[in-house]
Motif scaffolding. Structure first.
Motif, PDB file in Angstrom:
ATOM      1  N   TYR A  99     -27.913-104.471  30.327  1.00 56.61           N
ATOM      2  CA  TYR A  99     -28.550-105.608  31.358  1.00 56.61           C
ATOM      3  C   TYR A  99     -27.242-106.420  31.803  1.00 56.61           C
ATOM      4  O   TYR A  99     -26.919-106.831  33.316  1.00 56.61           O
ATOM      5  N   ALA A 100     -26.266-106.872  31.004  1.00 60.55           N
ATOM      6  CA  ALA A 100     -25.116-107.793  31.334  1.00 60.55           C
ATOM      7  C   ALA A 100     -24.159-106.967  32.203  1.00 60.55           C
ATOM      8  O   ALA A 100     -23.323-107.510  32.922  1.00 60.55           O
ATOM      9  N   ILE A 101     -24.202-105.779  32.123  1.00 64.53           N
ATOM     10  CA  ILE A 101     -23.246-104.980  32.944  1.00 64.53           C
ATOM     11  C   ILE A 101     -23.951-104.832  34.326  1.00 64.53           C
ATOM     12  O   ILE A 101     -23.359-105.009  35.434  1.00 64.53           O
ATOM     13  N   LYS A 102     -25.197-104.423  34.512  1.00 65.67           N
ATOM     14  CA  LYS A 102     -25.906-103.913  35.690  1.00 65.67           C
ATOM     15  C   LYS A 102     -25.967-105.226  36.244  1.00 65.67           C
ATOM     16  O   LYS A 102     -25.991-105.169  37.622  1.00 65.67           O
ATOM     17  N   ASN A 103     -26.326-106.495  35.931  1.00 64.82           N
ATOM     18  CA  ASN A 103     -26.525-107.550  36.775  1.00 64.82           C
ATOM     19  C   ASN A 103     -25.513-108.810  37.084  1.00 64.82           C
ATOM     20  O   ASN A 103     -25.631-109.805  36.869  1.00 64.82           O
ATOM     21  N   THR A 104     -24.402-108.084  37.182  1.00 68.97           N
ATOM     22  CA  THR A 104     -22.971-108.942  37.603  1.00 68.97           C
ATOM     23  C   THR A 104     -22.180-107.791  38.574  1.00 68.97           C
ATOM     24  O   THR A 104     -22.180-106.821  38.530  1.00 68.97           O
ATOM     25  N   ASP A 105     -21.426-108.831  39.400  1.00 69.64           N
ATOM     26  CA  ASP A 105     -20.581-107.974  40.240  1.00 69.64           C
ATOM     27  C   ASP A 105     -19.186-107.835  39.657  1.00 69.64           C
ATOM     28  O   ASP A 105     -18.345-107.276  40.217  1.00 69.64           O
ATOM     29  N   TRP A 126     -13.817-105.414  39.465  1.00 69.63           N
ATOM     30  CA  TRP A 126     -12.648-105.202  38.714  1.00 69.63           C
ATOM     31  C   TRP A 126     -12.330-103.703  39.184  1.00 69.63           C
ATOM     32  O   TRP A 126     -10.993-103.365  39.441  1.00 69.63           O
ATOM     33  N   TRP A 127     -13.237-102.921  39.432  1.00 73.19           N
ATOM     34  CA  TRP A 127     -12.944-101.375  39.745  1.00 73.19           C
ATOM     35  C   TRP A 127     -11.936-101.503  40.984  1.00 73.19           C
ATOM     36  O   TRP A 127     -10.898-100.964  41.300  1.00 73.19           O
ATOM     37  N   ARG A 128     -12.707-102.277  41.984  1.00 74.58           N
ATOM     38  CA  ARG A 128     -11.775-102.212  43.445  1.00 74.58           C
ATOM     39  C   ARG A 128     -10.497-102.878  43.265  1.00 74.58           C
ATOM     40  O   ARG A 128      -9.478-102.412  43.859  1.00 74.58           O
TER      41      ARG A 128
END
Length: 456
Positions: free
Chosen positions: A298-304, A309-311
């Protein structure tokens, strides 16, 4: 930001060859977590790269590793051979009290062990053992070479791959953070990304950017991107299977009735309309799966945070690549293409808001959508698509029509954000038309529909 919608040397010398035996008679190491690769009496003869020094064992090991990296990676025979050779080199080094083995040895050893996990996905315990052994080997290397850039990148790579292959694969929609044995995926991901940043910073401090001129470490960012996609789509297959189990009989009966009705009562036009409505309904049903707040993902999916970070680090990777003496043209195009698509996807929402508020009669009088008014949406979308276009132009391949089409599509999207029949819009459309014509001619009409839509 929005989510981002794998001859030998001179004849005078004997050929450098290495016979890899997959039967492992040398895995009795001090590391108890070392898994034993499967026994196999087959032999695999590998012709090593020309530059390999036949008298240098580490050079030979690097040659074996390069052979695996350049292969289809659809068999673990070469991996077993690499592990076998690493076992031998480590044992001999310990027995002879020689100087410490080079950092590249620990990198290759750890990668071979972690890659072996891919061939045992039906045995979770085995997967865990391979990753444990890989981390143990990379830690051995970092103990001796604590700031080595390659070892830091390699550790990050192994940790990211482990999250997807071992940790997430064991989760279900019902998994909860507090459950016994459930992985703390966010913590693991944060650790992997921090180690990546440490390697990146170390390279900048030393002014050594050669590591970025290879797809080997770009693979880390691709793996992060894939992992985020897995998280975004987690549970969809499970949910669909549950619905299918419950509704199979009912759906079969309804399908038979619908087919009969179409045959008996609907004319062709009505049948096409019904099919279109059914397809639209299916698209609407393909909704996101909601995770409980206590779910490990949940904490990974519900944040930008992780998308950004990837970009950010893909942008930095490209900048570091361009600092090398001879940047790989292929890698440069890959990075620019991915960044271009990332900006395009982020532009989707503000573009949609602009066109809806500007042209949709049903929304006349409504001042904002998604927290944006029409001018804000236009400015944001234009900025994002302009950035996308810059990257896509850098990614253009003179021999690849798809890269021309990607540029044309971005130009059309940007043109749609300018006033109708304005000079800016007409100029963008004209450039896009030229590119589509070029791509269409090169592919025997593959892009004719796109061209006709633009012209029409």
């Amino acid at each position: 930001m929005a989510k981002r919608t794998l001859g030998m040397g001179n004849a005078a010398k004997a050929k450098k060859q290495k016979t890899l035996e997959s039967k492992q008679d040398s895995v009795d190491l001090e590391a108890p977590s070392q898994p034993t690769p499967p026994k196999d009496s087959n032999q695999l003869t590998v012709e090593l790269p020309e530059e390999v020094d036949a008298d240098d064992e580490i050079s030979q090991l690097k040659g074996l590793y390069k052979t695996y990296i350049d292969s289809e990676r659809d068999s673990d025979l070469i991996l077993n051979g690499i592990i076998h050779e690493c076992d031998r080199l480590l044992r001999n080094s310990q027995a002879d009290s020689k100087e410490p083995l080079a950092a590249i040895f620990y990198k290759i050893y750890a990668i071979a062990l972690s890659e072996s996990a891919n061939f045992h996905t039906d045995a979770p315990k085995k997967v865990s053992e391979f990753f444990d052994a890989a981390i143990e080997r990379i830690e051995d290397g970092l103990e001796k070479f604590p700031r080595d850039i390659d070892l830091l990148f390699t550790k990050s790579k192994i940790l990211v791959n482990r999250i997807a292959l071992e940790k997430i694969s064991q989760l279900t929609l019902e998994s909860r953070i507090e459950d016994e044995g459930v992985s703390q995926v966010k913590r693991d991901l944060d650790e992997a990304l921090q180690i990546y940043e440490d390697a990146e910073l170390r390279a900048q401090e030393l002014g050594e950017f050669a590591a970025f001129n290879s797809e080997e470490y770009w693979d880390i960012l691709e793996a992060v991107d894939d992992l985020l996609d897995i998280v975004d789509n987690f549970g969809k297959d499970d949910e669909q299977r549950l619905e299918d189990d419950d509704d199979d009989d009912e759906e079969e009966a309804e399908a038979e009735e619908a087919e009969k009705a179409v045959e008996e009562e609907l004319n062709v036009e009505d049948a096409e309309k019904a099919a279109a409505e059914e397809e639209e309904g299916e698209d609407e049903e393909d909704e996101d799966v909601e995770l409980a707040e206590s779910h490990p993902l949940y904490a990974i999916k519900n944040t930008d945070e992780y998308n950004q970070w990837w970009r950010d680090h893909t942008t930095r990777y490209l900048a570091n690549l361009l600092k090398t003496a001879s940047p790989s043209p292929s890698l440069r195009r890959q990075l620019n293409a991915r960044l271009g698509q990332s900006f395009l996807q982020e532009a989707e929402i503000p573009s949609s808001v602009y066109t809806t508020l500007k042209f949709d009669e049903d929304y006349q009088g409504i001042e904002e959508l998604e927290g944006l008014n029409v001018d804000e949406a236009k400015d944001i979308a234009q900025d994002l698509i302009s950035k996308a276009l810059q990257h896509l132009k850098e990614a253009e391949d003179k021999d690849e029509p798809e890269s021309w089409v990607a540029i044309a599509e971005a130009m059309i999207s940007l043109g749609n954000l300018h006033d109708v029949d304005s000079k800016e819009q007409e100029s963008l459309y004209e450039e896009a038309e030229k590119l589509l014509n070029k791509a269409n001619n090169a592919t025997n009409g593959k892009y004719q529909d796109a061209l006709e839509n633009l012209i029409g």
